[in-house]
Motif scaffolding. Structure first.
Motif, PDB file in Angstrom:
ATOM      1  N   MET A 338       5.008  68.868  34.176  1.00  0.00           N
ATOM      2  CA  MET A 338       5.580  67.542  33.975  1.00  0.00           C
ATOM      3  C   MET A 338       4.545  66.746  33.176  1.00  0.00           C
ATOM      4  N   PRO A 339       4.541  66.903  31.827  1.00  0.00           N
ATOM      5  CA  PRO A 339       3.411  66.447  31.005  1.00  0.00           C
ATOM      6  C   PRO A 339       3.377  64.945  30.731  1.00  0.00           C
ATOM      7  N   PHE A 340       3.480  64.195  31.834  1.00  0.00           N
ATOM      8  CA  PHE A 340       3.402  62.744  31.745  1.00  0.00           C
ATOM      9  C   PHE A 340       2.474  62.228  32.837  1.00  0.00           C
ATOM     10  N   HIS A 341       1.838  61.120  32.535  1.00  0.00           N
ATOM     11  CA  HIS A 341       1.094  60.371  33.550  1.00  0.00           C
ATOM     12  C   HIS A 341       1.887  59.108  33.826  1.00  0.00           C
ATOM     13  N   GLY A 342       2.253  58.900  35.083  1.00  0.00           N
ATOM     14  CA  GLY A 342       3.098  57.764  35.414  1.00  0.00           C
ATOM     15  C   GLY A 342       2.369  56.726  36.240  1.00  0.00           C
ATOM     16  N   GLN A 343       2.624  55.452  35.919  1.00  0.00           N
ATOM     17  CA  GLN A 343       2.127  54.393  36.766  1.00  0.00           C
ATOM     18  C   GLN A 343       3.228  53.351  36.938  1.00  0.00           C
ATOM     19  N   VAL A 344       3.384  52.924  38.161  1.00  0.00           N
ATOM     20  CA  VAL A 344       4.397  51.944  38.522  1.00  0.00           C
ATOM     21  C   VAL A 344       3.658  50.716  39.031  1.00  0.00           C
ATOM     22  N   LEU A 370       5.330  55.671  31.517  1.00  0.00           N
ATOM     23  CA  LEU A 370       4.932  57.070  31.380  1.00  0.00           C
ATOM     24  C   LEU A 370       4.117  57.208  30.102  1.00  0.00           C
ATOM     25  N   PHE A 371       2.950  57.835  30.210  1.00  0.00           N
ATOM     26  CA  PHE A 371       2.124  58.166  29.055  1.00  0.00           C
ATOM     27  C   PHE A 371       2.284  59.654  28.769  1.00  0.00           C
ATOM     28  N   CYS A 372       2.423  59.998  27.501  1.00  0.00           N
ATOM     29  CA  CYS A 372       2.686  61.383  27.099  1.00  0.00           C
ATOM     30  C   CYS A 372       1.444  62.002  26.466  1.00  0.00           C
ATOM     31  N   ALA A 373       1.150  63.241  26.823  1.00  0.00           N
ATOM     32  CA  ALA A 373       0.045  63.964  26.208  1.00  0.00           C
ATOM     33  C   ALA A 373       0.415  64.339  24.773  1.00  0.00           C
ATOM     34  N   LYS A 374      -0.529  64.171  23.844  1.00  0.00           N
ATOM     35  CA  LYS A 374      -0.301  64.429  22.426  1.00  0.00           C
ATOM     36  C   LYS A 374      -0.484  65.907  22.100  1.00  0.00           C
ATOM     37  N   ASP A 375       0.295  66.373  21.154  1.00  0.00           N
ATOM     38  CA  ASP A 375       0.098  67.691  20.560  1.00  0.00           C
ATOM     39  C   ASP A 375      -1.038  67.545  19.550  1.00  0.00           C
ATOM     40  N   LEU A 376      -2.243  67.974  19.924  1.00  0.00           N
ATOM     41  CA  LEU A 376      -3.434  67.696  19.123  1.00  0.00           C
ATOM     42  C   LEU A 376      -3.401  68.417  17.783  1.00  0.00           C
ATOM     43  N   GLN A 377      -3.760  67.673  16.734  1.00  0.00           N
ATOM     44  CA  GLN A 377      -3.821  68.211  15.374  1.00  0.00           C
ATOM     45  C   GLN A 377      -5.076  67.684  14.695  1.00  0.00           C
ATOM     46  N   ALA A 378      -5.796  68.551  14.004  1.00  0.00           N
ATOM     47  CA  ALA A 378      -6.974  68.102  13.255  1.00  0.00           C
ATOM     48  C   ALA A 378      -6.593  67.118  12.165  1.00  0.00           C
ATOM     49  N   SER A 379      -5.368  67.188  11.683  1.00  0.00           N
ATOM     50  CA  SER A 379      -4.912  66.302  10.610  1.00  0.00           C
ATOM     51  C   SER A 379      -4.688  64.872  11.084  1.00  0.00           C
ATOM     52  N   ASP A 407       5.839  66.692  20.105  1.00  0.00           N
ATOM     53  CA  ASP A 407       5.685  65.323  20.586  1.00  0.00           C
ATOM     54  C   ASP A 407       7.036  64.656  20.787  1.00  0.00           C
ATOM     55  N   HIS A 408       7.924  64.825  19.825  1.00  0.00           N
ATOM     56  CA  HIS A 408       9.253  64.221  19.940  1.00  0.00           C
ATOM     57  C   HIS A 408      10.016  64.792  21.132  1.00  0.00           C
ATOM     58  N   GLU A 409       9.847  66.085  21.391  1.00  0.00           N
ATOM     59  CA  GLU A 409      10.505  66.706  22.539  1.00  0.00           C
ATOM     60  C   GLU A 409       9.976  66.118  23.848  1.00  0.00           C
ATOM     61  N   VAL A 410       8.655  65.937  23.936  1.00  0.00           N
ATOM     62  CA  VAL A 410       8.054  65.389  25.153  1.00  0.00           C
ATOM     63  C   VAL A 410       8.508  63.948  25.366  1.00  0.00           C
ATOM     64  N   GLY A 478     -13.717  58.654  22.771  1.00  0.00           N
ATOM     65  CA  GLY A 478     -13.651  59.509  21.596  1.00  0.00           C
ATOM     66  C   GLY A 478     -14.251  60.882  21.812  1.00  0.00           C
ATOM     67  N   VAL A 479     -15.088  61.039  22.839  1.00  0.00           N
ATOM     68  CA  VAL A 479     -15.743  62.316  23.106  1.00  0.00           C
ATOM     69  C   VAL A 479     -14.803  63.290  23.828  1.00  0.00           C
ATOM     70  N   ILE A 480     -13.745  62.772  24.456  1.00  0.00           N
ATOM     71  CA  ILE A 480     -12.824  63.621  25.226  1.00  0.00           C
ATOM     72  C   ILE A 480     -12.110  64.587  24.283  1.00  0.00           C
ATOM     73  N   PRO A 481     -12.184  65.906  24.536  1.00  0.00           N
ATOM     74  CA  PRO A 481     -11.617  66.878  23.600  1.00  0.00           C
ATOM     75  C   PRO A 481     -10.206  67.340  23.930  1.00  0.00           C
ATOM     76  N   THR A 482      -9.704  66.984  25.106  1.00  0.00           N
ATOM     77  CA  THR A 482      -8.425  67.520  25.554  1.00  0.00           C
ATOM     78  C   THR A 482      -7.289  66.537  25.277  1.00  0.00           C
ATOM     79  N   ALA A 483      -6.066  67.048  25.333  1.00  0.00           N
ATOM     80  CA  ALA A 483      -4.883  66.198  25.228  1.00  0.00           C
ATOM     81  C   ALA A 483      -4.595  65.624  26.604  1.00  0.00           C
ATOM     82  N   THR A 484      -4.915  64.364  26.810  1.00  0.00           N
ATOM     83  CA  THR A 484      -4.712  63.738  28.111  1.00  0.00           C
ATOM     84  C   THR A 484      -3.481  62.848  28.086  1.00  0.00           C
TER      85      THR A 484
END
Length: 512
Positions: A338-344, A370-379, A407-410, A478-484
């Protein structure tokens, strides 16, 4: 905590947000003999310096502090509502300012509402205080491999003053969580079930809430450290590099326009995920990954009226900060499934205006995000000009950013999910959820990402030291390397702790 610039310090820190403050705190605790200077481009807007503006009781004083945080062209405005919900306008939240240009390239999605703050304490003077731990693919594998990640996160919770009980007296919090849990908890393990949001907030003896800013991260030990100095309205324009090593900074006094060189054994750049790579670029430090893997979190919001609200005699409390404590903040953790972070959140804890509360039943309306994790791209990247400059005279930025098919699917899935969760809690105020303009999360990451090795896909080591530039460290989200998908501040501070310990060890091994 302010004064004229010294000729030399042991550690020069650029930026006074939570990451920069964490460096100052750890060094004050572990290397009390070291001289440490923090340089902040913005002014002191609170007392103590770096405090959260939510703690300012007087609305006019709070608005003034927010205005003074709004960058090189800050000015008073009659419109203090802020927010960007249900509008196509480029509007910044109070206390922040937008990129003037370069926020979107034709044919790309861009980050139309990418924003920053310039004040002592940085964005931590204006944030929601949410400090969830990352989970599943959000976690940083290299730190998990050596078993250090959870300990660093615990240390970050200590520095930020994270609690989970600040809203325990809220009359509707348990009701909201019970309904969300019934809709969401099936199949989840205990740590990822619906729960109270870990928040950087504590309750004073008089019962009022105090939200953490960088003042809490600095702590008494840093403020009492005679070898620590904080310089506000001080623009670092360049990191000095000599014989391949960082040797200090060039700093401009924003009050007088005069520049000075401050020599340092170690330099930490903790500006933010946009201005940290900007300063490295201006200093001629330009590794291949600099500015790349830019990561925003698409944000979906929805508001509902709590169904079958129980009768309560609660009066709301929190008078000193104007908060009416009815439902607090609830967390729906991210999982790979469930690739979302939710806060109410109760409305007045939210940084953006989702709706007007119901005067007949105060506290009955809550906002879901809901915050969605990004599909990371170097571009996905921020580039810097060798010709044009921004309002501070630093290299102008251009953002290249695209949402992928994934991203659009998520996002589409998230819109369905937030409606489902909202209906579990109450009656929707609108038929459709709203996707915030890109950049609205203010959770930018990845532009100075860490890596296990220098293979061109990272800027620094797991300790934050820039590859091939001894003595130069980068810090912050900016140092975080993962898709959060979760709020990144806790993770950013944890990584800053790791870097600060590295410098403390180096200082102990090679004292001058």
């Amino acid at each position: 905590m302010t004064g004229r610039y010294p000729e030399r310090v042991d550690v020069a820190i650029v930026g006074s947000g939570p990451a920069g403050a964490a460096y100052a705190r750890i060094l004050s605790e572990r290397s009390p003999e070291a001289t440490v200077a923090v340089f902040e481009v913005g002014p002191i807007v609170t007392s103590p310096p770096g405090a959260h503006v939510k703690n300012i009781a007087d609305p006019a004083e709070r608005a003034s502090a927010q205005t003074r945080s709004e960058g090189p062209h800050a000015q008073e405005s009659a419109d203090r509502t802020g927010g960007i919900v249900k509008t196509t306008q480029r509007r910044a939240r109070p206390g922040t300012f937008l990129l003037e240009t370069g926020y979107q390239v034709e044919g790309e999605d861009g980050l139309p509402v990418a924003a920053m703050s310039s004040n002592v304490g940085g964005m931590a003077a204006h944030w929601t205080g949410a400090c969830p731990r990352p989970n599943d693919s959000e976690r940083i594998a290299i730190l998990d491999a050596d078993g250090s990640f959870d300990e660093l996160l615990s240390e970050a919770e200590r520095l930020l003053g994270v609690t989970t009980d600040a809203f325990d007296s809220s009359p509707y919090g348990d009701l909201v969580r019970t309904r969300l849990a019934a809709a969401e908890d099936a199949g989840r393990i205990a740590t990822t079930r619906v729960q109270r949001m870990p928040l950087a907030v504590h309750r004073r003896e008089d019962g009022n809430l105090v939200w953490s800013g960088s003042d809490v991260v600095f702590g008494d030990v840093t403020r009492a450290n005679p070898r620590f100095t904080l310089f506000d309205e001080s623009l670092v324009t360049r990191v000095l590099i000599e014989d391949g090593r960082a040797s200090g900074v060039v700093v401009e006094d924003r009050r007088t326009g005069e520049s000075a060189e401050v020599r340092a054994r170690f330099v930490v750049v903790a500006a933010d995920a946009l201005r940290t790579p900007q300063l490295l670029w201006a200093s001629g430090v330009r590794p291949d990954a600099l500015g790349r893997y830019l990561n925003d979190q698409a944000q979906i919001v929805f508001a509902v009226r709590i169904r079958d609200l129980p009768t309560t005699d609660a009066e709301g409390g929190g008078a000193a900060t104007g908060l009416s404590e009815y439902s607090g903040v609830t967390w729906v953790p991210f999982t790979d499934g469930m690739p979302f972070h939710g806060q109410v959140m109760q409305l007045d804890a939210s940084p953006v205006k989702l709706a007007d509360d119901d005067p007949a039943a105060p506290g009955s309306i809550v906002g879901l995000g809901l915050f969605c994790a990004k599909d990371l791209q170097a571009s996905d990247r921020v580039e810097f000009s060798d010709r044009d400059v921004d309002g501070y005279g630093m290299p102008a930025m251009t953002v290249h950013y695209r949402l992928t098919a994934r991203d659009h699917e998520v996002i589409a899935r998230g819109k369905d999910e937030i409606v489902r969760l909202g209906k579990a809690v109450g009656e929707p105020l609108d038929d459709r959820p709203f996707v915030m303009p890109l950049g609205a999360s203010l959770h930018y990451q990845g532009t100075t990402r860490l890596g296990a090795v220098d293979d061109g896909s990272s800027v620094c080591s797991p300790q934050g030291q820039v590859w091939d530039v001894p003595g130069l460290y980068v810090a912050g989200n900016g140092v975080i390397p993962t898709a959060t998908a979760c709020n990144p501040t806790l993770t950013g501070v944890a990584l800053a702790v790791n870097g600060a310990r590295h410098i403390a060890t180096a200082l102990a091994e090679s004292p001058e």
